[in-house]
Motif scaffolding. Structure first.
Motif, PDB file in Angstrom:
ATOM      1  N   CYS A  59       1.046  -1.160  -0.142  1.00 51.94           N
ATOM      2  CA  CYS A  59       0.075   0.445  -0.350  1.00 51.94           C
ATOM      3  C   CYS A  59       1.091   1.222  -0.427  1.00 51.94           C
ATOM      4  CB  CYS A  59      -0.674  -0.134   1.210  1.00 51.94           C
ATOM      5  SG  CYS A  59      -1.929   1.471   1.456  1.00 51.94           S
ATOM      6  N   PRO A  60       0.878   2.208  -0.775  1.00 51.69           N
ATOM      7  CA  PRO A  60       1.000   3.387  -0.581  1.00 51.69           C
ATOM      8  C   PRO A  60       1.127   4.809   0.150  1.00 51.69           C
ATOM      9  CG  PRO A  60       0.017   3.764  -2.217  1.00 51.69           C
ATOM     10  CD  PRO A  60       0.189   1.958  -2.409  1.00 51.69           C
ATOM     11  N   VAL A  61       0.153   4.381   0.539  1.00 47.57           N
ATOM     12  CA  VAL A  61      -0.116   5.608   1.459  1.00 47.57           C
ATOM     13  C   VAL A  61       0.276   5.004   3.200  1.00 47.57           C
ATOM     14  CG1 VAL A  61      -1.798   6.538   2.602  1.00 47.57           C
ATOM     15  CG2 VAL A  61      -2.485   5.372   0.698  1.00 47.57           C
ATOM     16  N   ARG A  62       0.993   5.774   4.077  1.00 47.46           N
ATOM     17  CA  ARG A  62       1.705   5.846   4.551  1.00 47.46           C
ATOM     18  C   ARG A  62       0.363   6.295   5.937  1.00 47.46           C
ATOM     19  NH1 ARG A  62       6.481   8.936   6.146  1.00 47.46           N
ATOM     20  NH2 ARG A  62       6.082   7.887   7.550  1.00 47.46           N
ATOM     21  N   GLY A  63       0.542   5.025   6.946  1.00 45.46           N
ATOM     22  CA  GLY A  63      -0.726   5.045   8.059  1.00 45.46           C
ATOM     23  C   GLY A  63      -0.381   5.648   8.856  1.00 45.46           C
ATOM     24  N   ALA A  64      -1.493   6.380   9.958  1.00 41.35           N
ATOM     25  CA  ALA A  64      -1.323   6.888  11.044  1.00 41.35           C
ATOM     26  C   ALA A  64      -2.213   6.040  12.299  1.00 41.35           C
ATOM     27  CB  ALA A  64      -2.042   8.434  11.532  1.00 41.35           C
ATOM     28  N   PRO A  65      -1.979   5.797  13.434  1.00 42.71           N
ATOM     29  CA  PRO A  65      -2.926   5.068  14.349  1.00 42.71           C
ATOM     30  C   PRO A  65      -4.409   5.541  14.529  1.00 42.71           C
ATOM     31  CG  PRO A  65      -0.391   5.992  15.176  1.00 42.71           C
ATOM     32  CD  PRO A  65      -0.463   6.467  13.962  1.00 42.71           C
ATOM     33  N   LEU A  66      -5.164   4.568  14.376  1.00 41.54           N
ATOM     34  CA  LEU A  66      -6.611   5.403  14.613  1.00 41.54           C
ATOM     35  C   LEU A  66      -7.232   6.410  15.411  1.00 41.54           C
ATOM     36  CD1 LEU A  66      -9.214   4.387  13.063  1.00 41.54           C
ATOM     37  CD2 LEU A  66      -9.681   2.573  15.335  1.00 41.54           C
ATOM     38  N   ASP A  67      -5.805   6.056  16.346  1.00 40.35           N
ATOM     39  CA  ASP A  67      -6.824   7.825  16.788  1.00 40.35           C
ATOM     40  C   ASP A  67      -6.440   9.190  17.048  1.00 40.35           C
ATOM     41  OD1 ASP A  67      -7.583   5.432  19.281  1.00 40.35           O
ATOM     42  OD2 ASP A  67      -5.520   5.416  20.257  1.00 40.35           O
ATOM     43  N   ASP A  68      -6.210   8.514  16.090  1.00 39.81           N
ATOM     44  CA  ASP A  68      -5.238  10.301  15.213  1.00 39.81           C
ATOM     45  C   ASP A  68      -6.203  11.147  14.314  1.00 39.81           C
ATOM     46  OD1 ASP A  68      -3.489   9.952  16.352  1.00 39.81           O
ATOM     47  OD2 ASP A  68      -1.825   9.675  15.031  1.00 39.81           O
ATOM     48  N   TYR A  69      -6.978   9.827  13.720  1.00 40.90           N
ATOM     49  CA  TYR A  69      -8.292  10.413  13.094  1.00 40.90           C
ATOM     50  C   TYR A  69      -9.135  11.569  13.817  1.00 40.90           C
ATOM     51  CZ  TYR A  69     -12.210  10.070   9.483  1.00 40.90           C
ATOM     52  OH  TYR A  69     -13.521  10.146   9.225  1.00 40.90           O
ATOM     53  N   HIS A  70      -9.626  12.271  13.115  1.00 41.25           N
ATOM     54  CA  HIS A  70     -10.524  13.044  13.601  1.00 41.25           C
ATOM     55  C   HIS A  70     -11.322  13.889  12.568  1.00 41.25           C
ATOM     56  CE1 HIS A  70      -8.103  13.940  17.032  1.00 41.25           C
ATOM     57  NE2 HIS A  70      -6.817  13.840  16.440  1.00 41.25           N
ATOM     58  N   PRO A  71     -12.602  12.997  12.349  1.00 41.81           N
ATOM     59  CA  PRO A  71     -13.483  13.441  11.108  1.00 41.81           C
ATOM     60  C   PRO A  71     -14.047  13.665  11.161  1.00 41.81           C
ATOM     61  CG  PRO A  71     -14.758  11.185  12.711  1.00 41.81           C
ATOM     62  CD  PRO A  71     -13.417  11.871  13.332  1.00 41.81           C
ATOM     63  N   ARG A  72     -14.207  14.722   9.703  1.00 40.48           N
ATOM     64  CA  ARG A  72     -14.642  16.186   8.883  1.00 40.48           C
ATOM     65  C   ARG A  72     -15.384  15.585   8.006  1.00 40.48           C
ATOM     66  NH1 ARG A  72      -8.421  17.227   7.419  1.00 40.48           N
ATOM     67  NH2 ARG A  72      -8.650  16.948   4.880  1.00 40.48           N
ATOM     68  N   ALA A  73     -15.979  17.024   7.540  1.00 48.12           N
ATOM     69  CA  ALA A  73     -17.053  16.898   6.639  1.00 48.12           C
ATOM     70  C   ALA A  73     -16.394  17.045   5.534  1.00 48.12           C
ATOM     71  CB  ALA A  73     -17.657  18.232   6.531  1.00 48.12           C
ATOM     72  N   GLY A  74     -17.079  15.937   4.448  1.00 44.45           N
ATOM     73  CA  GLY A  74     -16.458  15.448   3.395  1.00 44.45           C
ATOM     74  C   GLY A  74     -15.666  14.167   2.982  1.00 44.45           C
ATOM     75  N   ASP A  75     -15.499  13.760   4.275  1.00 46.94           N
ATOM     76  CA  ASP A  75     -14.523  12.370   4.361  1.00 46.94           C
ATOM     77  C   ASP A  75     -15.587  11.312   3.811  1.00 46.94           C
ATOM     78  OD1 ASP A  75     -12.429  13.811   5.989  1.00 46.94           O
ATOM     79  OD2 ASP A  75     -12.742  12.742   7.163  1.00 46.94           O
ATOM     80  N   VAL A  76     -15.140  10.453   3.031  1.00 53.00           N
ATOM     81  CA  VAL A  76     -15.588   9.206   3.000  1.00 53.00           C
ATOM     82  C   VAL A  76     -15.003   8.025   3.405  1.00 53.00           C
ATOM     83  CG1 VAL A  76     -16.726   7.461   0.918  1.00 53.00           C
ATOM     84  CG2 VAL A  76     -16.899   9.924   0.229  1.00 53.00           C
ATOM     85  N   VAL A  77     -15.480   7.302   4.327  1.00 51.11           N
ATOM     86  CA  VAL A  77     -15.264   6.347   5.438  1.00 51.11           C
ATOM     87  C   VAL A  77     -15.328   4.612   4.596  1.00 51.11           C
ATOM     88  CG1 VAL A  77     -14.997   5.301   7.465  1.00 51.11           C
ATOM     89  CG2 VAL A  77     -15.222   7.925   7.333  1.00 51.11           C
ATOM     90  N   ILE A  78     -14.272   4.523   4.247  1.00 50.08           N
ATOM     91  CA  ILE A  78     -13.854   3.108   4.562  1.00 50.08           C
ATOM     92  C   ILE A  78     -13.678   2.214   5.227  1.00 50.08           C
ATOM     93  CG2 ILE A  78     -12.937   1.145   2.950  1.00 50.08           C
ATOM     94  CD1 ILE A  78     -13.603   3.398   1.476  1.00 50.08           C
ATOM     95  N   ASP A  79     -14.297   1.813   5.561  1.00 52.13           N
ATOM     96  CA  ASP A  79     -14.324   0.740   6.640  1.00 52.13           C
ATOM     97  C   ASP A  79     -13.776  -0.984   6.901  1.00 52.13           C
ATOM     98  OD1 ASP A  79     -14.428  -0.990   9.621  1.00 52.13           O
ATOM     99  OD2 ASP A  79     -16.577  -0.934   8.973  1.00 52.13           O
ATOM    100  N   GLY A  80     -12.735  -1.253   7.529  1.00 50.38           N
ATOM    101  CA  GLY A  80     -12.166  -2.308   6.446  1.00 50.38           C
ATOM    102  C   GLY A  80     -11.515  -2.625   8.406  1.00 50.38           C
ATOM    103  N   LEU A  81     -12.402  -2.355   9.198  1.00 49.61           N
ATOM    104  CA  LEU A  81     -11.269  -2.532  11.168  1.00 49.61           C
ATOM    105  C   LEU A  81     -11.717  -3.866  11.698  1.00 49.61           C
ATOM    106  CD1 LEU A  81     -12.367   0.631  12.966  1.00 49.61           C
ATOM    107  CD2 LEU A  81     -10.076  -0.151  12.029  1.00 49.61           C
TER     108      LEU A  81
END
Length: 491
Positions: free
Chosen positions: A103-125
């Motif tokens: 995967c070319p996307v560098r990830g961050a810990p889940l706790d760092d996610y702060h949802p904001r308007a305009g996001d489309v969430v892909i739930d792969g938890l």
């Protein structure tokens, strides 16, 4: 009689066995993961082409692997993607670790996610394999995403749902779309899971169906493929007695409408003859409203026993508006060797007397259909109803086996079960069916089909689907009378 094949529903454990079998036959499991992840990405791009950014939430297992593949596919499609992971990426194993590395996307810990308007969430938890409450950190994210009303594309199953029961495990995403693979799982179709899945897409990722069918558990989504070949075909030699004769029992003078709804539904379902059996006091009330349905006076058990000797009577419906008590029990026991749909008051009459009912129908091929809603189910099967571990499918199956009957466990997610373990989840019923008299129509359809010779389970499953189809045809604001005119048997 040749039967069409119905598509199975697999529990998470059964689907895991399919995955293992696929790997043992030499199928590239990582290739399957790539197909799954691309299916999720395709749904995301198709449903949200103008998304500001896609936010991929990747879990610690193979569902997270699907998320990593989806993130890669979205990037390669030119979309803006960010990724947040639950747990340490270095602890991933197998295909999930490979998907993360690719995967070319560098990830961050889940706790760092702060949802904001305009996001489309892909739930792969977590997907469908979750069997315990989600961690508090995940529940917090679910709450924040839900508070903003963000669209969620779930890989396999919205995280927080049990794939076996459809119940919420602490907290669960409200998905707009759910993409699952090969077959649905019970959690996709049982409530509240069905409502939380949004639009469900079942994607074939290339596992041979013989491997899927080898793990089938006699659970299906209800539909014509399950029972259509049992419907009788009319020929030039057909006449009304060959199409079956249904008897429907009426209540007293002020409680006759429910029986008439059932009787007319039996006619619409194809029975050649339908007779309402009514006490003397109810004859005039029924006669004033009947045309094609016949009427017979039956006041007591002796009258019923004499009438039931007519071999042309092929099925009965007892319960709608009949009244609760000893008379209902006596009538049912007198019909213990006949095909019978027991509904409403007929069911309630055996509250506390269930052994009497079950022992009467214990022998032979199942020829009893029970149609309980939640409260009636608890009256007949209190221990099964109180079980906090069993799914609705498990409960219906256990009840069917105990009663030697086909069970229509009613609700928005009606489950139909047979004593031999076959079960079907119905999904076509609109909310507008929650109206007075709707259940009487359902009982009549089932009785009409049994009168024509359908076995108990097939009659029950067909009746539920035809009832739902009629509800959709009748439209919003329907009445039970509207349902009667909308009954349509598949060709």
């Amino acid at each position: 009689m040749t039967k069409k094949e119905a598509s199975p529903i697999l529990t998470p454990n059964a689907m895991a066995a399919v995955d293992r079998a696929a790997a043992e036959t030499g199928i590239d499991s990582y290739g399957l993961m790539i197909k799954a992840g691309w299916a999720v990405a395709a749904t995301a791009l198709r449903s949200h082409p103008g998304a500001i950014r896609f936010v991929v939430l990747a879990g610690p297992g193979n569902n997270g692997g699907d998320g990593y593949v989806a993130a890669r596919a979205l990037v390669e499609s030119g979309a803006a993607v960010v990724l947040f992971h639950l747990g340490e990426q270095g602890r991933l194993r197998g295909d999930a670790a490979r998907a993360c590395a690719d995967c070319p996307v560098r990830g961050a810990p889940l706790d760092d996610y702060h949802p904001r308007a305009g996001d489309v969430v892909i739930d792969g938890l977590f997907g469908a394999g979750l069997d315990r409450a989600v961690p508090e950190s995940v529940a917090a994210i679910i709450g924040k995403v839900g508070a903003l009303g963000l669209p969620v594309i779930a890989a396999d199953l919205p995280s927080g749902l049990c794939g076996r029961t459809g119940q919420v495990l602490g907290a669960a995403f409200q998905a707009t779309h759910t993409v699952t693979f090969m077959t649905p799982k019970p959690g996709h179709l049982l409530l509240p899971g069905r409502a939380l899945c949004g639009a469900l897409e079942v994607f074939d990722i290339g596992i041979p169906m013989r491997l899927v069918e080898a793990q089938a558990e006699n659970l299906f989504e209800n539909g014509p493929a399950l029972w259509q070949n049992w419907l009788p075909r009319l020929g030039a030699e057909s006449h009304k007695f060959r199409r079956g004769h249904l008897g429907v029992f009426s209540g007293g003078a002020t409680a006759t409408g429910a029986a008439r709804l059932s009787a007319m539904a039996g006619l619409k379902a194809g029975a050649g003859l339908v007779t309402i059996a009514a006490p003397h006091a109810a004859l005039a009330a029924n006669a004033a409203h009947l045309t094609a349905v016949m009427l017979r006076e039956i006041d007591d058990l002796a009258g019923l026993q004499q009438w039931a000797t007519d071999p042309r009577l092929t099925a009965f419906v007892l319960g709608p508006g009949f009244g609760v008590g000893e008379r209902a029990r006596d009538f049912v026991l007198a019909l213990s060797d006949r095909s019978l749909v027991l509904d409403a008051d007929g069911i309630t009459s055996f509250s506390g007397e269930t052994d009497l009912l079950f022992s009467a129908f214990v022998t032979g091929e199942p020829h009893l259909v029970l149609t309980p809603h939640e409260g009636e189910f608890a009256r007949l099967f209190p221990d099964i109803a109180a079980d906090g571990v069993m799914s609705k499918v498990d409960k219906a199956r256990a009840a069917a086996q105990r009663a030697n009957a086909a069970i229509i466990y009613k609700g928005a997610d009606t489950v139909i079960a047979a004593p031999d373990g076959r079960a079907a989840i119905n999904t076509n019923a609109p909310p507008s069916l929650a109206t007075a008299g709707s259940g009487d129509v359902l009982a009549g359809i089932a009785g009409g089909l049994m009168a024509q010779g359908l076995p108990a389970f097939e009659a029950a499953a067909a009746a539920v689907w035809i009832h739902g189809d009629a509800g959709n045809r009748a439209g919003r604001g329907l009445t039970a009378e509207d349902l009667l005119t909308a009954i349509h048997l598949p060709a």
